[in-house]
Design a protein around this motif. Sequence first.
Motif, PDB file in Angstrom:
ATOM      1  N   UNK A  33     -27.326  63.029  10.268  1.00  0.00           N
ATOM      2  CA  UNK A  33     -28.238  62.420   9.321  1.00  0.00           C
ATOM      3  C   UNK A  33     -29.495  63.439   9.068  1.00  0.00           C
ATOM      4  N   UNK A  34     -29.128  64.498   9.703  1.00  0.00           N
ATOM      5  CA  UNK A  34     -30.043  65.763   9.257  1.00  0.00           C
ATOM      6  C   UNK A  34     -29.925  66.256   8.098  1.00  0.00           C
ATOM      7  N   UNK A  35     -30.987  67.138   7.582  1.00  0.00           N
ATOM      8  CA  UNK A  35     -31.030  67.780   6.134  1.00  0.00           C
ATOM      9  C   UNK A  35     -30.949  69.265   6.497  1.00  0.00           C
ATOM     10  N   UNK A  36     -30.103  70.152   5.726  1.00  0.00           N
ATOM     11  CA  UNK A  36     -30.061  71.396   6.103  1.00  0.00           C
ATOM     12  C   UNK A  36     -30.767  72.049   4.787  1.00  0.00           C
ATOM     13  N   UNK A  37     -31.627  72.920   5.024  1.00  0.00           N
ATOM     14  CA  UNK A  37     -32.642  73.430   3.854  1.00  0.00           C
ATOM     15  C   UNK A  37     -32.647  74.784   4.087  1.00  0.00           C
ATOM     16  N   UNK A  38     -32.536  75.454   2.536  1.00  0.00           N
ATOM     17  CA  UNK A  38     -32.632  76.976   2.696  1.00  0.00           C
ATOM     18  C   UNK A  38     -32.762  77.164   0.995  1.00  0.00           C
ATOM     19  N   UNK A  39     -33.033  78.542   1.127  1.00  0.00           N
ATOM     20  CA  UNK A  39     -33.380  79.113  -0.488  1.00  0.00           C
ATOM     21  C   UNK A  39     -32.226  80.118  -0.791  1.00  0.00           C
ATOM     22  N   UNK A  40     -31.830  80.042  -2.047  1.00  0.00           N
ATOM     23  CA  UNK A  40     -30.720  80.861  -2.658  1.00  0.00           C
ATOM     24  C   UNK A  40     -31.016  82.222  -2.651  1.00  0.00           C
ATOM     25  N   UNK A  41     -31.174  83.063  -1.818  1.00  0.00           N
ATOM     26  CA  UNK A  41     -31.373  84.389  -1.738  1.00  0.00           C
ATOM     27  C   UNK A  41     -30.925  85.228  -0.252  1.00  0.00           C
ATOM     28  N   UNK A  42     -30.632  86.539  -0.379  1.00  0.00           N
ATOM     29  CA  UNK A  42     -30.174  87.068   0.696  1.00  0.00           C
ATOM     30  C   UNK A  42     -31.170  86.995   1.952  1.00  0.00           C
ATOM     31  N   UNK A  43     -30.752  86.981   3.056  1.00  0.00           N
ATOM     32  CA  UNK A  43     -31.618  86.693   4.332  1.00  0.00           C
ATOM     33  C   UNK A  43     -32.567  85.394   4.531  1.00  0.00           C
ATOM     34  N   UNK A  44     -32.005  84.420   3.603  1.00  0.00           N
ATOM     35  CA  UNK A  44     -32.709  83.058   3.542  1.00  0.00           C
ATOM     36  C   UNK A  44     -32.881  82.668   5.202  1.00  0.00           C
ATOM     37  N   UNK A  45     -34.179  81.978   5.490  1.00  0.00           N
ATOM     38  CA  UNK A  45     -34.195  81.155   6.508  1.00  0.00           C
ATOM     39  C   UNK A  45     -33.454  79.975   6.596  1.00  0.00           C
ATOM     40  N   UNK A  46     -33.272  79.467   7.733  1.00  0.00           N
ATOM     41  CA  UNK A  46     -32.481  77.966   7.618  1.00  0.00           C
ATOM     42  C   UNK A  46     -33.478  77.023   8.549  1.00  0.00           C
ATOM     43  N   UNK A  53     -41.086  76.060   6.062  1.00  0.00           N
ATOM     44  CA  UNK A  53     -40.029  76.911   6.031  1.00  0.00           C
ATOM     45  C   UNK A  53     -40.480  78.286   5.390  1.00  0.00           C
ATOM     46  N   UNK A  54     -40.927  78.179   4.030  1.00  0.00           N
ATOM     47  CA  UNK A  54     -41.495  79.313   3.244  1.00  0.00           C
ATOM     48  C   UNK A  54     -42.717  80.233   3.826  1.00  0.00           C
ATOM     49  N   UNK A  55     -43.445  79.382   4.795  1.00  0.00           N
ATOM     50  CA  UNK A  55     -44.612  79.832   5.161  1.00  0.00           C
ATOM     51  C   UNK A  55     -44.261  80.475   6.484  1.00  0.00           C
ATOM     52  N   UNK A  56     -43.214  80.002   7.376  1.00  0.00           N
ATOM     53  CA  UNK A  56     -42.755  80.714   8.647  1.00  0.00           C
ATOM     54  C   UNK A  56     -42.382  81.883   8.247  1.00  0.00           C
ATOM     55  N   UNK A  57     -41.381  81.906   7.165  1.00  0.00           N
ATOM     56  CA  UNK A  57     -40.395  83.053   7.123  1.00  0.00           C
ATOM     57  C   UNK A  57     -41.211  84.118   6.093  1.00  0.00           C
ATOM     58  N   UNK A  58     -42.329  83.596   5.470  1.00  0.00           N
ATOM     59  CA  UNK A  58     -43.321  84.734   4.737  1.00  0.00           C
ATOM     60  C   UNK A  58     -42.398  85.129   3.756  1.00  0.00           C
ATOM     61  N   UNK A  59     -41.844  83.912   2.857  1.00  0.00           N
ATOM     62  CA  UNK A  59     -41.086  84.190   1.567  1.00  0.00           C
ATOM     63  C   UNK A  59     -41.832  84.438   0.631  1.00  0.00           C
ATOM     64  N   UNK A  60     -41.540  85.578  -0.479  1.00  0.00           N
ATOM     65  CA  UNK A  60     -42.453  85.617  -1.570  1.00  0.00           C
ATOM     66  C   UNK A  60     -42.425  84.240  -2.227  1.00  0.00           C
ATOM     67  N   UNK A  61     -43.628  83.915  -2.819  1.00  0.00           N
ATOM     68  CA  UNK A  61     -43.780  82.476  -3.354  1.00  0.00           C
ATOM     69  C   UNK A  61     -42.851  82.327  -4.524  1.00  0.00           C
ATOM     70  N   UNK A  62     -42.550  83.407  -5.379  1.00  0.00           N
ATOM     71  CA  UNK A  62     -41.718  82.976  -6.600  1.00  0.00           C
ATOM     72  C   UNK A  62     -40.238  82.719  -5.907  1.00  0.00           C
ATOM     73  N   UNK A  63     -39.788  83.267  -4.990  1.00  0.00           N
ATOM     74  CA  UNK A  63     -38.541  83.024  -4.295  1.00  0.00           C
ATOM     75  C   UNK A  63     -38.463  81.654  -3.949  1.00  0.00           C
ATOM     76  N   UNK A  64     -39.429  80.997  -3.182  1.00  0.00           N
ATOM     77  CA  UNK A  64     -39.644  79.593  -2.492  1.00  0.00           C
ATOM     78  C   UNK A  64     -39.828  78.603  -3.403  1.00  0.00           C
ATOM     79  N   UNK A  65     -40.145  78.847  -4.656  1.00  0.00           N
ATOM     80  CA  UNK A  65     -40.401  77.725  -5.594  1.00  0.00           C
ATOM     81  C   UNK A  65     -39.105  76.806  -5.562  1.00  0.00           C
ATOM     82  N   UNK A  66     -37.999  77.053  -5.679  1.00  0.00           N
ATOM     83  CA  UNK A  66     -36.855  76.361  -5.769  1.00  0.00           C
ATOM     84  C   UNK A  66     -36.215  76.416  -4.476  1.00  0.00           C
ATOM     85  N   UNK A  67     -35.732  75.343  -3.650  1.00  0.00           N
ATOM     86  CA  UNK A  67     -34.982  75.371  -2.583  1.00  0.00           C
ATOM     87  C   UNK A  67     -33.746  74.415  -2.567  1.00  0.00           C
ATOM     88  N   UNK A  68     -32.943  74.923  -1.728  1.00  0.00           N
ATOM     89  CA  UNK A  68     -31.592  74.225  -1.970  1.00  0.00           C
ATOM     90  C   UNK A  68     -31.428  73.301  -0.521  1.00  0.00           C
TER      91      UNK A  68
END
Length: 358
Positions: A277-290, A316-331
Amino acid sequence: MTSPRSCSTAGMVHTDSWFPAGRAKGGSTLALVLYSGSLASALAVRLAERAGVRHLRLVYFRSPFFQGEEEVGLQAQNLFGSTRFQCITLKRDFLSLGKRVTGFPFPCGRCRWLLLERVGRLARRLHADLVVTGEVVGRRALWATDLLALERAAGLAGCVVRPLSARVLPPTRAEEEGKVDRNAFLDLEEGDALGDRLRALATKLGIPPSPTGRECLFTDHGFVQRFLEFDSAAALTENMIQLLRFEHSYRMESGARVVVAVTSEEQARLQPLFLPTDIRLYVQMPGSPLALVRARWHEHTPEERERIIADAAERMAEVAELPRAAAWVVRFRCEWEGETRQMRLRVEGHTAPALISP
């Protein structure tokens, strides 16, 4: 056989010490050792032997908060040969440790009470004469008055021998009756270069200075804080304990649990912890956090579920310090569906997250 008397005082159950006069086979003193595999507990065994205790049984309690347990039994066999080693699981008791009202501080005082209470039950059943521990006065902020209060609450008043600190504590019943030689014990307390003194004693007694003992998760201050923040109304499972070990494990305002794994090592640890019942969340980019997102999804509307996922993605984006543009769309993927979807997060001009097609 008469049961011990008990009375309730200030929310704590105090039980009078009750040890049947028992003897091991051959008339020797029977002692149960509360064994953890630590250097202190190994030294306590050796000192008890020197004090004249010939019949020892090592008792190890398993807990979901202890790591490295597999090595403890092997270590005991290597150090103490034919001495009997008994392993007992207390996982169910430990899982409710945070909810127990004992009057002792959390976590160490409450844990010590549980261990002493359970070894006391075993000691009474086996007609043991005493319990031996590797406790040192002042360690884990448990001083002499605390240790004595713990043994009284566990029904072991005067029956717990602490060889490393015995000479700064009142004599136990076994010492007064001459069953053990008090002169073989020490006067150690926290401080006074305790670690150096323990290692020097280990060398003298033929024990490896750094035996492989179990590791307690409650020695990690961050874990303790996350544990205390855990929803006390929810069931604590071994799976959840593993999630609380992650540095970036959060309980969100919605009640959802979000765990962010940034490094590849963390992600490898997180992968097997996903439930259906969990959700798996990540960004479509190299080195994405999970990220793992866990919630009572059936209690939320579709809009609330989207908000939970969006909040988790923001964290997730905050913790991983993702560039804001890369974090606009998550999978994200619901484990029970297997279908990967995408979400556009809040950006300037948007007041709410929006689902977009895969």
